[in-house]
Design an enzyme around this catalytic site. Structure first.
Site, PDB file in Angstrom:
ATOM      1  CG  ASP A  17      -2.010  -0.983   1.154  1.00  0.00           C
ATOM      2  OD1 ASP A  17      -2.063  -1.683   0.117  1.00  0.00           O
ATOM      3  OD2 ASP A  17      -2.794  -1.091   2.112  1.00  0.00           O
TER       4      ASP A  17
ATOM      5  CG  PHE B 196      -1.321   1.971  -4.739  1.00  0.00           C
ATOM      6  CD1 PHE B 196      -1.530   1.430  -6.002  1.00  0.00           C
ATOM      7  CD2 PHE B 196      -2.221   2.925  -4.274  1.00  0.00           C
ATOM      8  CE1 PHE B 196      -2.608   1.835  -6.781  1.00  0.00           C
ATOM      9  CE2 PHE B 196      -3.291   3.339  -5.037  1.00  0.00           C
ATOM     10  CZ  PHE B 196      -3.486   2.784  -6.296  1.00  0.00           C
ATOM     11  CG  ASP B 197      -0.926   5.113  -0.283  1.00  0.00           C
ATOM     12  OD1 ASP B 197      -1.817   4.861  -1.127  1.00  0.00           O
ATOM     13  OD2 ASP B 197      -1.027   4.845   0.927  1.00  0.00           O
TER      14      ASP B 197
ATOM     15  CB  SER C 127     -37.187  -3.089 -15.940  1.00  0.00           C
ATOM     16  OG  SER C 127     -38.448  -3.197 -16.511  1.00  0.00           O
ATOM     17  CG  LEU C 128     -34.402  -8.158 -15.461  1.00  0.00           C
ATOM     18  CD1 LEU C 128     -33.525  -8.726 -14.368  1.00  0.00           C
ATOM     19  CD2 LEU C 128     -34.260  -8.981 -16.733  1.00  0.00           C
TER      20      LEU C 128
ATOM     21  CD  GLU D  52     -25.975 -12.604 -14.174  1.00  0.00           C
ATOM     22  OE1 GLU D  52     -26.416 -11.479 -13.871  1.00  0.00           O
ATOM     23  OE2 GLU D  52     -25.579 -12.885 -15.306  1.00  0.00           O
TER      24      GLU D  52
ATOM     25  CE  LYS E 295     -34.479  -7.653  -9.751  1.00  0.00           C
ATOM     26  NZ  LYS E 295     -34.220  -6.344  -9.167  1.00  0.00           N
TER      27      LYS E 295
ATOM     28  CG  ASP F  70     -32.184  -3.909  -3.296  1.00  0.00           C
ATOM     29  OD1 ASP F  70     -32.665  -3.192  -4.186  1.00  0.00           O
ATOM     30  OD2 ASP F  70     -32.699  -4.032  -2.168  1.00  0.00           O
TER      31      ASP F  70
ATOM     32  NE  ARG G 255     -34.357   0.548 -15.975  1.00  0.00           N
ATOM     33  CZ  ARG G 255     -35.635   0.855 -16.145  1.00  0.00           C
ATOM     34  NH1 ARG G 255     -36.126   1.885 -15.494  1.00  0.00           N
ATOM     35  NH2 ARG G 255     -36.406   0.162 -16.934  1.00  0.00           N
TER      36      ARG G 255
ATOM     37  CD  GLU H 271     -28.741  -2.611  -9.748  1.00  0.00           C
ATOM     38  OE1 GLU H 271     -28.732  -2.770 -10.989  1.00  0.00           O
ATOM     39  OE2 GLU H 271     -29.772  -2.403  -9.096  1.00  0.00           O
TER      40      GLU H 271
ATOM     41  CE1 TYR I 216     -27.400  -8.609 -21.760  1.00  0.00           C
ATOM     42  CE2 TYR I 216     -27.782  -6.265 -22.145  1.00  0.00           C
ATOM     43  CZ  TYR I 216     -27.935  -7.588 -22.521  1.00  0.00           C
ATOM     44  OH  TYR I 216     -28.615  -7.885 -23.651  1.00  0.00           O
TER      45      TYR I 216
ATOM     46  CE  LYS J 247     -38.536  -7.519  -6.457  1.00  0.00           C
ATOM     47  NZ  LYS J 247     -38.033  -6.181  -6.574  1.00  0.00           N
TER      48      LYS J 247
ATOM     49  CB  CYS K 146     -47.773  17.655  23.750  1.00  0.00           C
ATOM     50  SG  CYS K 146     -45.991  17.463  23.608  1.00  0.00           S
TER      51      CYS K 146
ATOM     52  CB  CYS L 154     -45.135  20.669  26.455  1.00  0.00           C
ATOM     53  SG  CYS L 154     -46.208  20.823  25.027  1.00  0.00           S
TER      54      CYS L 154
ATOM     55  CB  CYS M 243     -47.201  19.341  20.206  1.00  0.00           C
ATOM     56  SG  CYS M 243     -46.961  20.572  21.498  1.00  0.00           S
TER      57      CYS M 243
ATOM     58  CB  CYS N 110     -43.227  21.732  22.803  1.00  0.00           C
ATOM     59  SG  CYS N 110     -43.261  19.952  22.795  1.00  0.00           S
TER      60      CYS N 110
END
Ligand code: IVH
Length: 685
Positions: A35, A38-39, A84-85, A114, A116, A118, A137, A173, A226, A312, A406, A409, A424, A430
């Site tokens: 690292d 790399f830096d 979309s699917l 695969e 899916k 989210d 999209r 995604e 894809y 799903k 409330c 108060c 309230c 309050c």
């Protein structure tokens, strides 16, 4: 001084070398250098690019740290629409999908299963192996161009390697892993920003941030699913993603070729359980025909391909007894009922509390004492109450009453017509409303006083030192020094801390610095109902001073974009209250900005480009985004393609010959950076 050609070749060398190490590190999990080394390389490149920005390459790894501030996102039309699917939730639906395909193909295809993911769908365009555009999209046909933000994501290759095609579109995604999500929400809690409900919303919100260096801190990742392009070499999906892996993408962590539906079911059963061990969210499984010729044969509808389907996962739900209901009062006085539940384990976490939203929600569900409630956790991290488990209801159970006064108060609660929330009305006395407003005032997007947090505000309030925002500006060292605060650990143990010199100094410095916050954020900070960050900005730019805003009529207010009747009335109501006017006066006296500061962009001459449509093309002495921002600052509008309506093309070095030809054909003037700068200077003097 080193010869220019040496510098250029060193920049080229570093860019390629660092990109190569990024590939080993992020795509292959197989780093070849430490690292530290790399830096060192990265720092050398950063320094060189700072000195010679004209040589920075579009695929430079320094873009991972971000730094571009976009005013608003341009949109771009997708080269191929983003479909979309179709969704299914049951094994029977899958059977139907499979039968339809076998009917069309007269054969049983090989499927690829695969995860899916989210998150947020993204299209990445590579021209000659360099990432040139990242587009969301959107509506499937056009999306937002979020290139600078996407460049900060480590798992997105900035440049490809090997025998890649001239034009490649990779789709996938953008995800926020759970650990990044938790860190982000913890920070937001600290600064009083609203929490994201789930990693998907957080990923989507992050991609739309205007400052890419902020995006770089969000820990997003990219999952490829894809690819599109002309003359791609492979004949099936699996091999295509392998090929993309050779070119520099990560191969999916999980991807299996299966034959027949039984294999699909087995994959689903396995991942419905194993998904809990994944570090990022998925909400199902995607099943695709592997062979491209067969994909073509079954085709697509206008909305989705027939060769793929999403299965799903069902949201998990349990029923658990309701123990009691707490009523919480927020900064705007809205009372939110919260259910205390018998702790129950659900999708990997223990649920003890969940919101019941508002009075109408409790009525609709008809929640009664002793009921057990159905709690659900789908893609959401936050559990949701979705109904009452009627099988477990006691015969004589009575509805759980909603408080009439409330809980803090004691004021009689009210409900506005057409609104679900009960509130309230005692806004100035309050305690949770006062503390909530103070929290909001110091939050990051408002006055950004991060040396104060929820705990400290609570303490200052309890000590009687602060009742409203302007009191913060009168705090003294002696008042704060030695104040004691009880901290509670996670395991319930408490310890006392007292404010020492450094804490006190930090608090006072933070408060002092906040006096420099521009008017638009002060306007957001004072907490006018329905006036969020964006509306505050628009109001500030339109009215320019708080006095003009306070005196504006409903009609005048509604001239501002996004301000409708509801917002206008709320502003009028705010400025009709003596307490609020007094507060504004006190804040002004404390030294806060109550009007827009004049900047170059606001002065007369700065609007030189008003009404002009500009196309910026080529390489400039500063980044292209900076040039575009200049155009906007001086009142012009940026567009990406040249038409007869283009006022002029601002041409840097290496402007594309195609663009030049088009401008010449249409008679659109071409202006150099030097002339452009002169044009602005002359107008300015
Ligand atoms: S393939 C032509 N594969 O799910 C359709 N999509 O409505 C290509 N998604 O918008 C999509 N994981 O953003 C595909 N492994 C995966 C996916 C995936 C998530 C998203 C995608 C799409 C939505 C489906």
């Amino acid at each position: 001084m080193a010869a220019m050609s040496d510098i250029l070749s060193r920049i080229n060398h570093l860019t390629e070398e660092i990109n190569r190490h990024n590939y080993y590190y992020y795509m292959l999990d197989d780093p070849k250098i430490s690292d530290y080394d790399f830096d060192q390389l990265l720092q050398e490149l950063i320094d060189l690019e700072k000195q010679y920005p004209e040589y920075a390459r579009p695929d430079s790894p320094t873009q991972r740290v971000g730094g571009t501030v976009t005013k608003q996102f341009e949109t771009a039309t997708h080269l191929y629409p983003m479909l979309s699917l179709g969704n299914t939730y049951s094994e029977e639906d899958l059977q139907e999908f499979d039968s339809r395909i076998r009917g069309l193909l007269h054969a049983s295809p090989e499927y690829v299963c695969e995860l899916k993911y989210d998150g947020v769908a993204i299209s990445l365009i590579y021209e000659k192996g360099v990432l040139v555009r990242a587009v969301t999209r959107g509506d499937g046909v056009r999306g937002d161009v979020v290139t600078a933000n996407v460049r900060t994501i480590n798992s997105v290759p900035l440049a490809l390697q090997g025998d890649y095609p001239d034009l490649l579109e990779a789709r996938g995604e953008i995800l926020m892993p759970f650990d990044s999500f938790e860190t982000l929400n913890a920070q937001r809690e600290e600064t009083g920003d609203p929490l994201f409900a789930n990693p998907r919303n957080a990923a989507s919100g992050s991609l739309k941030l205007r400052d890419s260096s902020e995006v770089a801190k969000r820990g997003l990742c990219f999952k490829l699913y894809y690819a599109l392009g002309e003359n791609l070499p492979e004949h099936n999906h699996y091999n295509q993603l392998r090929k993309l892996h050779e070119w520099g993408f990560r191969f999916p962590d999980v991807m299996e070729k299966v034959s027949g539906l039984e294999g699909v079911h087995e994959f689903i059963r396995q991942w419905d359980v194993k998904r809990r061990e994944l570090p990022y969210p998925i909400d199902g499984i995607v099943i695709k025909i592997n062979d491209f010729a067969q994909q073509q044969q079954v085709g697509s509808t206008a909305k989705s391909p027939r060769w793929a389907i999403a299965y799903k996962f069902k949201a998990e739900r349990v029923s658990t007894p309701l123990l009691s209901v707490d009523f919480q009062v927020g900064r705007t006085g809205i009372v939110t009922p919260v259910a205390n539940l018998k702790p129950v384990s659900l999708a990997g976490t223990v649920v003890k509390r969940a919101t019941l939203n508002n009075r109408d929600f409790m009525r609709e569900l008809d929640i009664r004492t002793g009921d057990s409630l159905w709690v659900e956790k789908g893609g959401e991290i936050i559990p949701k109450i979705v109904g009452v488990d009627l099988d477990r209801r006691q015969p004589d159970a009575l509805p759980v009453p909603f408080v009439t006064h409330c809980p803090v108060c004691g004021t009689l609660l009210q409900q506005n017509e057409g609104e679900a929330g009960v509130f309230c009305p005692n806004e100035n006395h309050c305690p949770p409303q006062i503390k909530g407003r103070l929290q909001h005032f110091i939050s990051r997007k408002a006055m950004n006083i991060d040396s104060l947090g929820e705990g400290k505000i609570e303490l200052l309030y309890n000590q009687g030192l602060v009742r409203n925002a302007s009191d913060l500006y009168h705090l003294t060292y002696d008042q704060l020094f030695g104040l004691e605060k009880v901290l509670e650990d996670e395991d319930g143990k408490s310890r006392m801390i007292s404010f020492k010199e450094k804490t006190v100094q930090n608090i006072l410095n933070g408060i002092g610095q906040s006096k420099g916050v521009p008017f638009e954020r002060v306007l957001y900070a004072v907490g006018i109902r329905f006036v969020g960050e964006v509306t505050a900005k628009k109001l500030a730019r339109h009215f320019r001073t708080v006095d003009a805003l306070a005196n504006a009529s409903q009609e005048e207010l509604m001239e501002v974009e996004d301000v409708g009747e509801r917002v206008a009335d709320s502003i009028i109501l705010f400025f009709n209250r003596t307490e609020n006017l007094q507060q504004i006066m006190d804040l002004r006296e404390a030294g806060l900005h109550m009007e827009v500061e004049e900047t170059a962009a606001d002065s007369e001459t700065a609007q030189t480009l008003a009404g002009k449509t500009v196309v910026v093309s080529g390489v400039f002495s500063v980044s292209r985004d900076e040039i575009k921002q200049m155009v906007e600052r001086y009142g012009g509008k940026n567009t990406s393609s040249i038409s007869k309506n283009t006022s002029f093309v601002l041409a840097g070095e290496k402007m594309g010959p195609e663009k030049r030809r088009k401008a010449e054909t249409l008679g659109v003037p071409i202006i150099s950076e030097e002339d452009f700068r002169k044009m602005l200077e002359t107008a300015e003097s």
